[in-house]
Motif scaffolding. Structure first.
Motif, PDB file in Angstrom:
ATOM      1  N   ARG A  66       0.822  -1.213   0.000  1.00  9.27           N
ATOM      2  CA  ARG A  66       0.000   0.000   0.000  1.00  9.27           C
ATOM      3  C   ARG A  66       0.857   1.265   0.000  1.00  9.27           C
ATOM      4  O   ARG A  66       0.481   2.281  -0.583  1.00  9.27           O
ATOM      5  CB  ARG A  66      -0.955   0.003   1.202  1.00  9.27           C
ATOM      6  CG  ARG A  66      -2.124  -0.987   1.019  1.00  9.27           C
ATOM      7  CD  ARG A  66      -2.996  -1.063   2.255  1.00  9.27           C
ATOM      8  NE  ARG A  66      -3.666   0.194   2.562  1.00  9.27           N
ATOM      9  CZ  ARG A  66      -4.859   0.536   2.072  1.00  9.27           C
ATOM     10  NH1 ARG A  66      -5.504  -0.277   1.272  1.00  9.27           N
ATOM     11  NH2 ARG A  66      -5.391   1.688   2.398  1.00  9.27           N
TER      12      ARG A  66
ATOM     13  N   LEU B  45      -1.888  -1.818  -8.214  1.00 10.39           N
ATOM     14  CA  LEU B  45      -2.022  -2.816  -7.150  1.00 10.39           C
ATOM     15  C   LEU B  45      -3.285  -3.628  -7.380  1.00 10.39           C
ATOM     16  O   LEU B  45      -4.366  -3.071  -7.511  1.00 10.39           O
ATOM     17  CB  LEU B  45      -2.091  -2.107  -5.791  1.00 10.39           C
ATOM     18  CG  LEU B  45      -2.452  -2.954  -4.568  1.00 10.39           C
ATOM     19  CD1 LEU B  45      -1.335  -3.919  -4.228  1.00 10.39           C
ATOM     20  CD2 LEU B  45      -2.745  -2.060  -3.361  1.00 10.39           C
TER      21      LEU B  45
ATOM     22  N   PRO C 226      -3.244   6.991  -4.558  1.00 15.49           N
ATOM     23  CA  PRO C 226      -3.123   5.935  -5.566  1.00 15.49           C
ATOM     24  C   PRO C 226      -3.129   6.516  -6.981  1.00 15.49           C
ATOM     25  O   PRO C 226      -2.487   5.971  -7.870  1.00 15.49           O
ATOM     26  CB  PRO C 226      -4.376   5.084  -5.325  1.00 15.49           C
ATOM     27  CG  PRO C 226      -4.700   5.286  -3.900  1.00 15.49           C
ATOM     28  CD  PRO C 226      -4.324   6.701  -3.600  1.00 15.49           C
ATOM     29  N   ARG C 227      -3.857   7.615  -7.150  1.00 18.58           N
ATOM     30  CA  ARG C 227      -3.905   8.221  -8.480  1.00 18.58           C
ATOM     31  C   ARG C 227      -2.509   8.585  -8.973  1.00 18.58           C
ATOM     32  O   ARG C 227      -2.175   8.390 -10.139  1.00 18.58           O
ATOM     33  CB  ARG C 227      -4.788   9.475  -8.407  1.00 18.58           C
ATOM     34  CG  ARG C 227      -5.282   9.978  -9.733  1.00 18.58           C
ATOM     35  CD  ARG C 227      -6.157  11.214  -9.509  1.00 18.58           C
ATOM     36  NE  ARG C 227      -6.537  11.841 -10.766  1.00 18.58           N
ATOM     37  CZ  ARG C 227      -7.556  11.437 -11.505  1.00 18.58           C
ATOM     38  NH1 ARG C 227      -8.259  10.403 -11.150  1.00 18.58           N
ATOM     39  NH2 ARG C 227      -7.853  12.061 -12.634  1.00 18.58           N
TER      40      ARG C 227
ATOM     41  N   ILE D  45      -0.799   5.391 -10.029  1.00 16.82           N
ATOM     42  CA  ILE D  45      -1.335   4.870 -11.290  1.00 16.82           C
ATOM     43  C   ILE D  45      -0.793   5.687 -12.448  1.00 16.82           C
ATOM     44  O   ILE D  45      -0.390   5.144 -13.474  1.00 16.82           O
ATOM     45  CB  ILE D  45      -2.880   4.921 -11.268  1.00 16.82           C
ATOM     46  CG1 ILE D  45      -3.413   3.915 -10.243  1.00 16.82           C
ATOM     47  CG2 ILE D  45      -3.450   4.620 -12.639  1.00 16.82           C
ATOM     48  CD1 ILE D  45      -4.868   4.118  -9.875  1.00 16.82           C
TER      49      ILE D  45
ATOM     50  N   PHE E 180       2.038   1.881  -3.465  1.00 21.05           N
ATOM     51  CA  PHE E 180       0.936   2.279  -4.341  1.00 21.05           C
ATOM     52  C   PHE E 180       0.349   3.633  -3.937  1.00 21.05           C
ATOM     53  O   PHE E 180      -0.536   4.150  -4.594  1.00 21.05           O
ATOM     54  CB  PHE E 180      -0.153   1.192  -4.261  1.00 21.05           C
ATOM     55  CG  PHE E 180      -1.299   1.387  -5.221  1.00 21.05           C
ATOM     56  CD1 PHE E 180      -1.076   1.500  -6.589  1.00 21.05           C
ATOM     57  CD2 PHE E 180      -2.604   1.438  -4.767  1.00 21.05           C
ATOM     58  CE1 PHE E 180      -2.131   1.662  -7.471  1.00 21.05           C
ATOM     59  CE2 PHE E 180      -3.672   1.603  -5.640  1.00 21.05           C
ATOM     60  CZ  PHE E 180      -3.426   1.715  -6.997  1.00 21.05           C
TER      61      PHE E 180
ATOM     62  N   ALA F 132      -1.452   4.181  -1.394  1.00 20.75           N
ATOM     63  CA  ALA F 132      -2.754   4.025  -0.736  1.00 20.75           C
ATOM     64  C   ALA F 132      -2.685   4.510   0.702  1.00 20.75           C
ATOM     65  O   ALA F 132      -3.658   5.003   1.256  1.00 20.75           O
ATOM     66  CB  ALA F 132      -3.190   2.562  -0.777  1.00 20.75           C
ATOM     67  N   ASP F 133      -1.527   4.350   1.324  1.00 21.29           N
ATOM     68  CA  ASP F 133      -1.256   4.980   2.618  1.00 21.29           C
ATOM     69  C   ASP F 133      -0.037   5.872   2.410  1.00 21.29           C
ATOM     70  O   ASP F 133       0.774   5.620   1.530  1.00 21.29           O
ATOM     71  CB  ASP F 133      -0.920   3.921   3.682  1.00 21.29           C
ATOM     72  CG  ASP F 133      -2.106   3.018   3.953  1.00 21.29           C
ATOM     73  OD1 ASP F 133      -3.241   3.513   3.937  1.00 21.29           O
ATOM     74  OD2 ASP F 133      -1.887   1.813   4.160  1.00 21.29           O
TER      75      ASP F 133
END
Lengths: 432, 482
Positions: free
Chosen positions: B280, B315, B305-306, B309, B283, B285-286
């Motif tokens: 995470r 992920l 995450p954007r 990406i 990615f 995410a955190d």
């Protein structure tokens, strides 16, 4: 839900079915048909209609049509019984006679006419014709249908924003107060800065636009509470509801603001496009835009994704916080617009506007099939939901149901509508 | 569509029957029929020779059948004792006899060797403990048949061992057990018989002595499969993803790792070792508390995450239902979610192009969907994972992080996903695969990283000398300091 709406319309059409007196131009046309059927020869005629737009349209059209046919139009009367009496006396002066009096239905039964016919045999010989009445539901009269649409415009416009908020699994309780705040703020700015009753169209436009933007800003504030601090939407918007209502009272000092130009009611009472109220045109336009936004654009897809599963959406690259911010800002701005429409309808701003409106708006959204748990819902569903509410209210007004009773019925019908929808989704089984 | 077609199933007291089948084979439907959650269109059900009709879940419970679903039926805010007795509290006129309730829960816990406090809140328990609460619940209700759906899926190795012992113990007490599992080794360990289903039908039954992995797989997928893992040969290239000193709280402590082009790196360890948390951070995410992440030598800040990406990192989450897909949206809409820029002009989505692109993947990676507008929630686990894979393939990500890519996925789809991972590596992408399945780690990866308690404790090149045992030893720290 469309079925429920249609069912309600059929029901109210049925119970408001009544004999209608044709008026205006259509009344004139109907009467011409009767005259052409009853008279093989031409003759002389007196045209009688009430004062006012419809009465004038009636006599004008008769004048035109019968004149073209070759009738001799002796007099055109628009007014009350005394005017009719005067015209008849003039027409029957000396030995002259008139073969026909073409009038609106009310004139044919005047006691005055009866008296004059008894006094003067020449008048008694004159035929009196009025447009044939026809059966038609009061509910389905064009004027009533437009009235229904105009009544619901404010709620329906705000319900667009509420649909988006509820699709993201949120709720916005502040819209009712924002109506009041926006109405007060716009009218206050027009009174204080734009010259009050002497304000120009541009001045009014700027005042209204500023009020809408400020409401959008307040929505943005609620949205940031939700997006950045994780405050539950119920609480965030409950706080904003109190703040906005308080601001509206502070700004207006608790009084109505009515120092506005006459033309301020253009949006709320005008009907520039084929007789359709401007607010209704605005409402339909906004619904089409919102439908396109939700079904065809990236932003719309993101709104559904955030409501369906915000974590999965975030991990797919959806800017969840930005979407939440815009959705609440949009809801605030639309509530602001709703306030402007209402202020325009009443041509004044008042801090008591919009009381409990948030509940009607939420009801419209929910009846329209949007799930309170988010991720699901259509804006046109909301429009149908709003109309269901409007039709029920209007139908009860037409049938003379007391306003307290109306509330009870409205609540029960809403429950029934939602229950029906749920049953339908489950395939008519009581439990899933 | 029939979810079940004329399936016969029988169970003796004190017997453990494994129920096997790919996802969508009809196992869950069979369980739900047994549990009274679904009503069968035809057929009969007998207990001890007595015909039974279950109209609702409580009917089957009254008849002695307890079902333990993967998502437990516990109220998080209530205590162990309250959950165990929920709906059947010993009471006097509505007043619960607290001491009796407590005593009976303690007795039951003792019976199943569970060290649980009756007053502990269920939300504070581990997954394994919650499972024990469910079992206690079944026993308190005098269940004679226990149906367990993938009971080991979320347990650690040690907890799984305890579960095996408990199953043996329950069997010896005469309770019949239906054990649904994807893990073939535990079927070999536990089952007296295995019933295999495919496409809603019962396709075979194997006795204790016939329980052989290859045979089971053949029955499940309906074709013989020579290997569980596809063959591959790779020569990793340049370093693509480099992380240095990643940290976040206790979960991830100074983790540094590299993934090369054309390389599959496995990240393994026990559940809770910090593997998912590391992924995470990679990615976005955190947010990481410290550490650097570089892709192809360029430093990445990754606040959401954007960002990741857009940089080319993606992920595939372990939990597809809660994190991978928006179940209420259609498969096409899910597929499009990270790819909307390429399917749109000035914010307007071209649904036709999106649908065409998705249909291409339906053929290419053989996703079983009724159409692009099917709701994602209706798909089986394997097909959901394929939809997730398709969306990232369309995104053309450079680094793919697979978190437990085959958990809850049937054998056939597993093999296809492995093939795709190899193919992606061959294209020069970097792949980081988090997995608890050691055969999968050994069968798929070029290099293996082992985490323990938030730290990276081992790194080995995959080769003949690496065994499941040596990896497990690192993961539990048995011979630390090697």
């Amino acid at each position: 839900m469309l079925g429920v709406l249609v069912g309600l319309c059929v029901f109210f059409s049925f119970i408001t079915f009544e004999e209608q007196q044709p008026v205006g131009k259509s009344g004139a046309e109907r009467l011409v048909e009767t005259i052409e059927a009853e008279f093989s020869d031409l003759g002389s005629v007196i045209l009688v209609g009430r004062n006012g737009d419809e009465g004038r349209a009636f006599t004008e059209s008769l004048n035109q049509r019968l004149g073209k046919d070759g009738w001799e139009v002796r007099a055109m009367v628009n007014g009350g019984p005394p005017d009719l009496a005067k015209a008849l006396r003039e027409a029957f002066e000396g030995n002259s006679t008139v073969s026909l009096m073409a009038c609106e239905q009310a004139f044919s039964q005047l006691p005055l006419l009866e008296t004059m016919r008894k006094a003067n045999p020449a008048i008694a010989e004159m035929r009196v014709l009025y447009p044939k009445p026809y059966g038609w539901p009061n509910f389905l009269k064009t004027s009533n249908l437009l009235n229904v649409a105009n009544q619901i415009a404010v709620i329906a416009i705000i319900a667009i924003g509420m649909t988006l908020v509820i699709v993201t699994a949120g709720i916005d309780l502040s819209v009712g107060s924002l109506i009041a705040f926006s109405a007060v703020l716009a009218t206050w700015m027009i009174r204080e800065w734009m010259g009050g009753p002497e304000a120009t169209a541009l001045g009014m436009f700027v005042g209204c636009l500023l009020a809408i933007l400020v409401c959008g800003g307040l929505g943005l504030f609620s949205g940031s509470m939700v997006a950045f601090f994780g405050v539950p939407p119920f609480v965030a918007s409950l706080g904003m509801m109190m703040v906005a209502s308080g601001l509206a009272y502070m700004l207006s000092g608790g009084l109505s603001i009515y120092q506005l130009p006459e033309s301020f009611d253009w949006l709320g009472r005008g009907d520039d496009l084929a007789g359709i109220p401007n607010a209704v045109v605005l409402m339909i336009l906004l619904y089409f835009l919102a439908h396109l936004l939700m079904s065809r654009t990236i932003a719309g897809r993101y709104v559904y994704a955030v409501g369906g599963n915000s974590e999965a959406a975030r991990l797919s690259g959806v800017p969840v916080k930005r979407i939440l911010l815009w959705v609440y800002a949009g809801s605030g701005a639309l509530a602001g617009l709703g306030g402007i429409v209402m202020a325009s309808q009443f041509r004044s701003g008042d801090p008591k506007y919009g009381l409990m409106y948030e509940l009607y708006v939420i009801a419209a959204v929910v009846v329209g099939g949007t799930s309170l748990s988010g991720g699901r819902g259509k804006v046109f569903g909301t429009l149908i939901g709003a109309f269901i509410i409007a039709v029920i209210q209007n139908g009860m007004n037409l049938t003379g149901v007391q306003s307290y009773t109306q509330k009870v019925v409205l609540g029960l019908v809403l429950l029934a509508a939602v229950l029906l929808d749920m049953l339908k989704k489950r395939g008519w089984k009581l439990s899933s | 569509m029939h979810a079940l077609k004329g399936v016969d199933f029988d169970l003796n007291g004190g017997e453990c029957v494994a129920l096997l089948g790919e996802n969508g084979a009809g196992k869950s439907t069979l369980i739900k029929v047994l549990g009274g959650a679904h009503q069968p269109d035809g057929g009969s059900l007998e207990i001890d020779g007595q015909p039974m009709v279950f109209e609702k879940p409580t009917d089957s419970l009254d008849a002695g059948i307890a079902i333990i679903y993967q998502e437990f039926n516990l109220v998080p805010g209530l205590s162990v004792a309250e959950n165990v007795f929920l709906g059947m509290e010993p009471n006097d006129f509505g007043w619960v006899r607290m001491s009796e309730q407590k005593r009976r829960v303690e007795d039951t816990c003792k019976r199943i060797g569970a060290n649980l406090s009756p007053s502990a809140l269920c939300e504070d328990l581990t997954v394994a403990e919650r499972q024990l609460v469910e079992i206690a619940k079944a026993l308190v209700r005098d269940a004679r048949v226990l149906v367990m759906d993938e009971p080991s899926a979320a347990l650690t190795k040690k907890e799984v061992e305890q579960l095996y012992l408990l199953v043996d113990d329950l069997k010896s007490k005469g309770i019949g057990i239906v054990y649904v599992s994807h893990r073939l080794e535990e079927v070999e360990r536990l089952a007296d018989r295995a019933v295999v289903m495919r496409d809603g039908e019962r396709v075979g039954e194997l006795g204790r002595e016939e329980l052989d992995r290859r045979r089971i797989i053949e029955l499940m997928v309906g074709r013989s499969m020579d290997q569980e893992f596809p063959a591959h040969r790779r020569q990793p290239g340049e370093v693509r993803l480099r992380a240095h000193g990643l940290s976040r709280g206790d979960k991830v402590r100074k983790v540094s790792l590299e993934v090369r082009a054309g390389e599959i790196v496995a990240l393994t360890g026990l559940v809770g070792a910090g593997r998912t948390e590391t992924a995470r951070l990679l990615f976005g995410a955190d947010e990481r508390e410290s550490g650097e992440i570089e892709l192809d030598g360029n430093s990445l800040s990754l606040r959401t995450p954007r960002d990741a990406i857009e940089a080319g990192v993606c992920l595939l989450t372990e939990d597809r239902k809660d994190q991978g897909l928006v179940l209420g949206l259609s498969v096409r809409e899910n597929f499009g979610l990270p790819n909307l820029e390429s399917f749109s002009r000035r914010g307007w989505i071209d649904e036709r192009r999106e649908g065409q692109s998705f249909s291409g993947y339906v053929d290419k990676i053989m996703i079983k969907v009724s159409g692009p507008n099917q709701s994602a929630g209706q798909l089986s686990g394997g097909n959901q994972q394929k939809v997730v894979l398709a969306k990232w393939l369309e995104r053309n990500a450079e680094i793919l992080i697979f978190d437990e890519p085959t958990r809850g996925i049937d054998v056939g789809a597993k093999y296809e996903i492995y093939q795709w991972m190899n193919q992606l590596a061959d294209q020069g992408k970097g792949i980081l695969m988090i997995s608890s399945e050691l055969p999968e780690v050994l069968g798929m990866s070029d290099r293996i990283l082992v985490m323990k308690e938030g730290e990276l404790v081992g790194e080995v090149s995959n080769g003949n000398e690496v065994t499941q045992e040596s990896l497990m030893a690192m993961a539990i720290g048995a011979n630390s300091g090697n």
